[in-house]
Design an enzyme around this catalytic site. Structure first.
Site, PDB file in Angstrom:
ATOM      1  N   LYS A  81       9.091  14.489 -19.251  1.00 56.03           N
ATOM      2  CA  LYS A  81       9.061  13.137 -18.714  1.00 56.03           C
ATOM      3  C   LYS A  81      10.429  12.515 -18.954  1.00 56.03           C
ATOM      4  O   LYS A  81      11.068  12.788 -19.975  1.00 56.03           O
ATOM      5  CB  LYS A  81       8.001  12.287 -19.434  1.00 56.03           C
ATOM      6  CG  LYS A  81       7.524  11.090 -18.653  1.00 56.03           C
ATOM      7  CD  LYS A  81       6.420  11.466 -17.673  1.00 56.03           C
ATOM      8  CE  LYS A  81       5.942  10.293 -16.855  1.00 56.03           C
ATOM      9  NZ  LYS A  81       4.802  10.649 -15.996  1.00 56.03           N
ATOM     10  N   VAL A 187      -5.137   5.842  -3.790  1.00 58.51           N
ATOM     11  CA  VAL A 187      -6.153   6.839  -4.147  1.00 58.51           C
ATOM     12  C   VAL A 187      -7.559   6.317  -3.822  1.00 58.51           C
ATOM     13  O   VAL A 187      -8.359   7.018  -3.203  1.00 58.51           O
ATOM     14  CB  VAL A 187      -6.079   7.198  -5.658  1.00 58.51           C
ATOM     15  CG1 VAL A 187      -7.163   8.204  -6.017  1.00 58.51           C
ATOM     16  CG2 VAL A 187      -4.703   7.756  -6.012  1.00 58.51           C
ATOM     17  N   GLY A 188      -7.847   5.070  -4.235  1.00 52.55           N
ATOM     18  CA  GLY A 188      -9.200   4.537  -4.083  1.00 52.55           C
ATOM     19  C   GLY A 188      -9.666   4.479  -2.637  1.00 52.55           C
ATOM     20  O   GLY A 188     -10.835   4.761  -2.347  1.00 52.55           O
TER      21      GLY A 188
HETATM   22  P1  NAD Z   1      -2.039   1.686  -5.839  1.00 48.83           P
HETATM   23  O1  NAD Z   1      -1.031   0.774  -6.404  1.00 48.83           O
HETATM   24  O2  NAD Z   1      -1.834   2.245  -4.464  1.00 48.83           O
HETATM   25  O3  NAD Z   1      -3.482   0.999  -5.838  1.00 48.83           O
HETATM   26  C1  NAD Z   1      -4.007   0.343  -6.956  1.00 48.83           C
HETATM   27  C2  NAD Z   1      -4.968  -0.725  -6.447  1.00 48.83           C
HETATM   28  O4  NAD Z   1      -5.621  -1.294  -7.585  1.00 48.83           O
HETATM   29  C3  NAD Z   1      -4.292  -1.874  -5.713  1.00 48.83           C
HETATM   30  O5  NAD Z   1      -4.993  -2.136  -4.513  1.00 48.83           O
HETATM   31  C4  NAD Z   1      -4.382  -3.052  -6.695  1.00 48.83           C
HETATM   32  O6  NAD Z   1      -4.505  -4.312  -6.042  1.00 48.83           O
HETATM   33  C5  NAD Z   1      -5.657  -2.711  -7.451  1.00 48.83           C
HETATM   34  N1  NAD Z   1      -5.768  -3.281  -8.786  1.00 48.83           N
HETATM   35  C6  NAD Z   1      -4.801  -3.493  -9.705  1.00 48.83           C
HETATM   36  N2  NAD Z   1      -5.327  -4.003 -10.827  1.00 48.83           N
HETATM   37  C7  NAD Z   1      -6.659  -4.099 -10.628  1.00 48.83           C
HETATM   38  C8  NAD Z   1      -7.748  -4.523 -11.411  1.00 48.83           C
HETATM   39  N3  NAD Z   1      -7.582  -4.964 -12.662  1.00 48.83           N
HETATM   40  N4  NAD Z   1      -8.998  -4.476 -10.871  1.00 48.83           N
HETATM   41  C9  NAD Z   1      -9.198  -4.026  -9.618  1.00 48.83           C
HETATM   42  N5  NAD Z   1      -8.192  -3.593  -8.817  1.00 48.83           N
HETATM   43  C10 NAD Z   1      -6.945  -3.632  -9.318  1.00 48.83           C
HETATM   44  O7  NAD Z   1      -2.179   2.883  -6.914  1.00 48.83           O
HETATM   45  P2  NAD Z   1      -2.739   4.357  -6.662  1.00 48.83           P
HETATM   46  O8  NAD Z   1      -1.630   5.253  -6.251  1.00 48.83           O
HETATM   47  O9  NAD Z   1      -3.977   4.281  -5.829  1.00 48.83           O
HETATM   48  O10 NAD Z   1      -3.118   4.791  -8.149  1.00 48.83           O
HETATM   49  C11 NAD Z   1      -4.267   4.269  -8.779  1.00 48.83           C
HETATM   50  C12 NAD Z   1      -4.340   4.780 -10.209  1.00 48.83           C
HETATM   51  O11 NAD Z   1      -4.377   6.205 -10.217  1.00 48.83           O
HETATM   52  C13 NAD Z   1      -3.152   4.393 -11.100  1.00 48.83           C
HETATM   53  O12 NAD Z   1      -3.605   4.241 -12.432  1.00 48.83           O
HETATM   54  C14 NAD Z   1      -2.258   5.616 -11.030  1.00 48.83           C
HETATM   55  O13 NAD Z   1      -1.431   5.726 -12.167  1.00 48.83           O
HETATM   56  C15 NAD Z   1      -3.291   6.714 -11.001  1.00 48.83           C
HETATM   57  N6  NAD Z   1      -2.817   7.955 -10.405  1.00 48.83           N
HETATM   58  C16 NAD Z   1      -2.334   7.949  -9.148  1.00 48.83           C
HETATM   59  C17 NAD Z   1      -1.898   9.145  -8.579  1.00 48.83           C
HETATM   60  C18 NAD Z   1      -1.347   9.172  -7.180  1.00 48.83           C
HETATM   61  O14 NAD Z   1      -1.128  10.283  -6.681  1.00 48.83           O
HETATM   62  N7  NAD Z   1      -1.142   8.049  -6.526  1.00 48.83           N
HETATM   63  C19 NAD Z   1      -1.962  10.347  -9.309  1.00 48.83           C
HETATM   64  C20 NAD Z   1      -2.491  10.320 -10.607  1.00 48.83           C
HETATM   65  C21 NAD Z   1      -2.914   9.117 -11.139  1.00 48.83           C
END
Ligand code: NAD
Length: 350
Positions: A81, A187-188
């Site tokens: 990292k 992701v969601g």
């Molecule tokens: P993103 O920024 O695209 O989406 C996150 C969403 O969560 C946003 O819509 C934001 O408004 C919402 N949010 C923030 N705080 C919140 C809360 N307290 N309650 C409800 N909603 C909230 O991020 P992502 O890429 O979808 O990643 C989501 C999570 O998964 C992060 O923790 C990230 O570290 C982890 N992750 C992502 C990946 C990837 O490939 N993108 C890989 C491994 C882990």
């Protein structure tokens, strides 16, 4: 706060590269925690820290996490990292110049460390690093990268949810199951699609309620306000937003049978894993279930996988979780502890 010397003396990793970046007034720390399974892989985080030692500590901790994550994912990579600690997050030409200098630093390591993006860094920064070194993942498609890791991360989480359902209910059928997706982002949002297509009732929440409503409407589900997440009754709670959501304060409030989502560092404290175990809530260890993005970028950009090879590897996340759940049951330990044991065994066996 520990000093540089104390941090280095107590760390169990292999190598730390420190660079004082005079032009930006910042520091760069590249931590190679383990190269036993292959070159150290892991993203580059850019952040403002209180002191350089705090940044070093963060890079050390995160690189150790990458060793476990990549070992459990079965990839031929060790853990690394990098942290770029800056007085303020730069933009424009200053940012480009910083990432060119950083690219030279990564190049100088000769491939023992291979980077990708992390907090406050993205595809455009990886493209700039790519002007100086080939040892960078996650560039834009135009620059030879494999695109966003979020969709394959969602596929991995989907397989993880199915494996978790199978362990708890004896069937991985999603028909009629209620899944709450926290965070309707990269992701969601695709995760909600996969779940709904398989027959689940999807409940979406996001601090951006409009976004939650839009995704809920698309998948025929419902939206709930972000602050009701822990009290919402469901079969599966899928945290896909922020970390630190599982604590001794929140776990007693959960009304689900399974916690399985992509968010990094879900456990605010180790005791939360024990509490989940005691409450009979199955927890899919975050670094196991969210490895789909890392698997995709390594597979597509380095190992030359086809789409079907990638699909097979993403499905393997479910199999790995089944193995972890079985071990946890047999040993009477939490799933988080069982995942760490599996990772450490793989690291030692090499
Ligand atoms: P993103 O920024 O695209 O989406 C996150 C969403 O969560 C946003 O819509 C934001 O408004 C919402 N949010 C923030 N705080 C919140 C809360 N307290 N309650 C409800 N909603 C909230 O991020 P992502 O890429 O979808 O990643 C989501 C999570 O998964 C992060 O923790 C990230 O570290 C982890 N992750 C992502 C990946 C990837 O490939 N993108 C890989 C491994 C882990």
């Amino acid at each position: 706060m520990l000093t540089f010397e104390e941090l280095l003396e107590t760390w169990d990793g292999e190598t730390v590269v420190m660079h004082r970046d005079g032009e930006s007034g910042g520091w760069i720390f590249v931590c190679l925690h383990s190269t036993r399974l292959g070159p150290a892989g892991g993203g580059t985080r850019m952040q403002v820290y209180g002191t350089p030692a705090e940044a070093l500590e963060d890079a050390m901790r995160l690189s150790a996490g990458m060793s476990r994550k990549l070992a459990v994912a079965g990839l031929p990579f060790g853990g690394g990292k990098a942290v770029i600690a800056v007085p303020e997050i730069p933009g424009g030409d200053r940012r480009r110049a910083l990432f060119l200098r950083y690219g030279d630093l990564v190049a100088s390591l000769g491939g023992t460390y291979r980077t990708s993006s992390d907090m406050n860094t993205g595809e455009a920064d990886m493209d700039v690093i790519g002007e100086r070194t080939q040892y960078v993942f996650g560039r834009s498609v135009e620059a030879g990268g494999s695109g966003s890791p979020a969709p394959p991360t969602a596929v991995g989480v989907y397989h993880g949810i199915r494996a978790s359902l199978s362990h708890v209910f004896g069937s991985d059928d999603l028909e009629g199951r209620i899944v709450v997706v926290q965070g309707a982002g990269g992701v969601g949002s695709p995760l909600a699609d996969h779940l709904a297509n398989a027959g689940a009732s999807v409940v979406v929440t996001d601090i951006d309620l409009e976004r939650a409503h839009a995704v809920a409407a698309r998948v025929g589900g419902a939206a709930v306000p972000a602050d009701q997440i822990f009290e919402t009754e469901c079969d599966v709670y899928a945290p896909c937003a922020v970390g630190g959501i599982l604590s001794t304060e929140t776990v007693p409030r959960l009304r689900c049978r399974i916690v399985a989502g992509s968010a990094n560092n879900q456990l605010a404290e180790p005791e939360a894993a024990e509490l989940l175990h005691a409450r009979g809530i199955l927890y899919a260890p975050d670094y196991v279930i969210n490895a789909g993005g890392a698997i995709a970028i390594v597979g597509l950009e380095q190992l030359g996988w086809s789409k079907s090879e990638l699909d097979t590897s993403l499905a393997r996340i479910g199999e790995t979780l089944r193995q972890i759940y079985k071990q946890a049951d047999e040993r009477g330990i939490s799933t988080a502890a069982a995942a760490d044991i599996l990772a450490d065994e793989r690291l030692k066996a090499s």
